[in-house]
Design a protein around this motif. Structure first.
Motif, PDB file in Angstrom:
ATOM      1  N   UNK A 232     -54.117 -42.165  -3.753  1.00 32.02           N
ATOM      2  CA  UNK A 232     -54.376 -43.572  -4.341  1.00 32.02           C
ATOM      3  C   UNK A 232     -55.252 -43.206  -5.846  1.00 32.02           C
ATOM      4  N   UNK A 233     -55.780 -42.494  -5.682  1.00 27.37           N
ATOM      5  CA  UNK A 233     -56.633 -41.932  -6.745  1.00 27.37           C
ATOM      6  C   UNK A 233     -55.988 -41.070  -7.257  1.00 27.37           C
ATOM      7  N   UNK A 234     -54.951 -40.837  -7.554  1.00 27.50           N
ATOM      8  CA  UNK A 234     -53.652 -39.841  -8.343  1.00 27.50           C
ATOM      9  C   UNK A 234     -52.845 -40.825  -8.135  1.00 27.50           C
TER      10      UNK A 234
ATOM     11  N   UNK B 207     -48.594 -25.177  -0.080  1.00 27.02           N
ATOM     12  CA  UNK B 207     -49.945 -26.219  -0.546  1.00 27.02           C
ATOM     13  C   UNK B 207     -49.567 -26.017  -1.848  1.00 27.02           C
TER      14      UNK B 207
ATOM     15  N   UNK C  14     -51.705 -38.779 -12.083  1.00 27.46           N
ATOM     16  CA  UNK C  14     -52.102 -37.104 -11.209  1.00 27.46           C
ATOM     17  C   UNK C  14     -50.697 -37.065 -10.364  1.00 27.46           C
TER      18      UNK C  14
ATOM     19  N   UNK D 148     -57.320 -23.355  -8.081  1.00 26.30           N
ATOM     20  CA  UNK D 148     -58.119 -24.146  -7.802  1.00 26.30           C
ATOM     21  C   UNK D 148     -57.913 -24.611  -6.299  1.00 26.30           C
ATOM     22  N   UNK D 149     -56.368 -24.686  -6.093  1.00 29.81           N
ATOM     23  CA  UNK D 149     -56.274 -24.555  -4.515  1.00 29.81           C
ATOM     24  C   UNK D 149     -56.764 -23.646  -3.624  1.00 29.81           C
TER      25      UNK D 149
ATOM     26  N   UNK E  89     -48.771 -32.989  -8.457  1.00 25.90           N
ATOM     27  CA  UNK E  89     -50.198 -32.025  -7.838  1.00 25.90           C
ATOM     28  C   UNK E  89     -50.118 -31.642  -6.708  1.00 25.90           C
TER      29      UNK E  89
ATOM     30  N   UNK F 135     -57.316 -39.802  -1.761  1.00 30.56           N
ATOM     31  CA  UNK F 135     -57.181 -39.247  -3.048  1.00 30.56           C
ATOM     32  C   UNK F 135     -55.553 -39.388  -2.953  1.00 30.56           C
TER      33      UNK F 135
ATOM     34  N   UNK G 138     -53.540 -21.403 -12.860  1.00 29.66           N
ATOM     35  CA  UNK G 138     -54.892 -22.900 -13.239  1.00 29.66           C
ATOM     36  C   UNK G 138     -55.202 -23.195 -11.410  1.00 29.66           C
ATOM     37  N   UNK G 139     -54.164 -24.220 -11.610  1.00 32.68           N
ATOM     38  CA  UNK G 139     -53.216 -24.930 -10.075  1.00 32.68           C
ATOM     39  C   UNK G 139     -54.105 -24.479  -9.127  1.00 32.68           C
TER      40      UNK G 139
ATOM     41  N   UNK H 236     -54.128 -42.431 -11.043  1.00 35.31           N
ATOM     42  CA  UNK H 236     -54.683 -42.097 -12.920  1.00 35.31           C
ATOM     43  C   UNK H 236     -53.229 -41.289 -13.685  1.00 35.31           C
TER      44      UNK H 236
END
Lengths: 231, 175
Positions: free
Chosen positions: A221-223, A174, A228, A159-160, A231, A219, A155-156, A226
């Motif tokens: 900082x958002x991770x 990556x 997350x 998405x990449x 990843x 991004x 899945x990941x 949250x």
């Protein structure tokens, strides 16, 4: 791209009467469009074999699929059948015209590539062949659940790959996964028809140098906020 | 204050409000009124928008906007989409024609999807069998969109975080 109308052949086996009639009608309408023409023929030589639900899965795999050529596309009506050497499509029942048209378009796209009718330089990995190490793979359709279930990290990786064709080493860097796993994933993507190999080299992806106020940092900082990470 | 935003859009009753509430640091502001449409099966519905926040630092925050689902509010969709980091489309699988709804949002947010990232979450998939997940992917393919399409239960915070994770993963590829 070659825009001349090309003829492909199809055969329908083990389909119930309703499905057989619907398929015939949809193909007749499809033939009126500016796409490939589809003509009926016998299953052993047909470009597209439509396999109905009138045969058990294991019998189909043993008796039917084992005798088909690697270049043949198989469209299974209803339950997907595991295939190892052919291009496999499936469509849910009850059949809907729109779904059948989409599958015909997919089959046509695959067969054009196999027969080199498409001159855009794309080729597919054939049976037994893995994706070449340096070839980039582009995702052309989001993978179905059956493919994503093969490994928890698919899945990941899918998405990449969205909007960014990648080779095995690029995807490994990556995703931080092994090249072996990335090779398996990209090969599965190609064989299932969800992606295509790009023969023509693309410019290398420039690695951006990010500043604390840059997009990458944002991004991150958002991770962090949250929860997350990783990843 | 530096501000960023992520948009949640989609069918009424798909769970936009719930999804934002799952991750917002403030009690999500929701402009709900009593639902007058008996077909919806819910007491209240969003008529303007939902709002949540995640602070990223002393002078930076991430705003989470949930658009009203009804098409008559689509004038707000473009306004909200401007400058957004990405888009999350939530579709209620149990409604009469979820595929048409998905088409509606893909059409109205096409520029945002093209320039940023998108994740499609299908809620309530356990409530009915048809259409299949493949059918949703077919709609995306007809619109030349490749993005994650996953079943989701937005009542589970981890699943909302998964959607956001997939969105961020795509955006990181653009960085």
């Amino acid at each position: 791209m070659n825009t001349d109308r090309i003829t492909f052949s199809y055969a329908v086996i083990y389909a119930n009467p309703r499905d057989a009639i619907l398929l015939k009608s949809v193909i007749a309408l499809y033939n009126m469009k500016e796409k490939a023409q589809w003509r009926p023929t016998d299953p052993l030589t047909a470009d597209l074999v439509v396999l109905g639900d009138g045969i058990a899965q294991d019998v189909a795999e043993r008796e039917i699929l084992a005798n088909l050529k690697p270049s043949q596309v198989v469209l299974s009506l209803g339950q997907p059948i595991r295939a190892t050497s052919q291009r496999m499509l499936n469509v849910d029942q009850p059949l809907k015209a729109g779904d059948v048209v989409t599958r015909l378009e997919q089959a046509e796209a695959f067969l054009r590539r196999v027969s080199d009718v498409n001159s855009n330089g794309y080729r597919e990995a054939t049976s037994g062949e893995t994706v070449p190490y340096s070839a980039r793979v582009r995702l052309i359709r989001w993978p179905n659940a059956a493919l994503l279930r093969k490994h928890w990290d698919y899945l990941r990786m899918a998405t990449i790959l969205v909007n960014h064709p990648m080779s095995i080493p690029e995807l490994a860097e990556r995703s931080r996964e092994s090249e072996a796993l990335c090779s398996s994933f990209l090969t599965d993507v190609i064989r299932s028809g969800h992606g295509e190999c790009l023969d023509k080299p693309e410019p290398p992806v420039k690695k951006s140098v990010d500043s604390p106020h840059g997009f990458k940092s944002l991004l991150q900082r958002v991770r962090i906020k949250l929860g997350l990470l990783g990843s | 204050m530096v501000e960023h935003k992520i948009i949640f859009t989609g069918t009424m009753s798909a769970g936009k409000t719930t999804a934002i509430q799952a991750v917002s640091e403030i009690p999500a502001v929701s402009t709900d009124v009593t639902n007058s449409d008996p077909r919806l099966g819910k007491e209240k519905t969003t008529v303007a928008l939902d709002y949540g926040e995640v602070s990223l630092g002393e002078h930076e925050r991430l705003r989470l906007y949930g658009t009203p689902g009804q098409e008559r509010f689509n004038f707000m969709w473009k306004i909200l989409a401007k400058g957004a980091l990405g888009l999350i489309i939530l579709i209620d699988h149990s409604i009469e024609d979820p595929l048409s709804d998905l088409q509606l949002y893909l059409t109205n947010f096409s520029e945002l999807i093209k320039n940023t990232a998108c994740v499609v979450g299908i809620s309530k998939m356990n409530e009915s069998k048809a259409p299949s997940l493949e059918s949703y992917i077919d709609v995306l393919q007809r619109n030349a969109v490749v993005c994650p399409v996953i079943p989701v239960d937005v009542r589970e915070k981890q699943q909302v975080l998964l959607i956001l994770d997939l969105l961020l993963t795509q955006l990181e590829g653009r960085a």
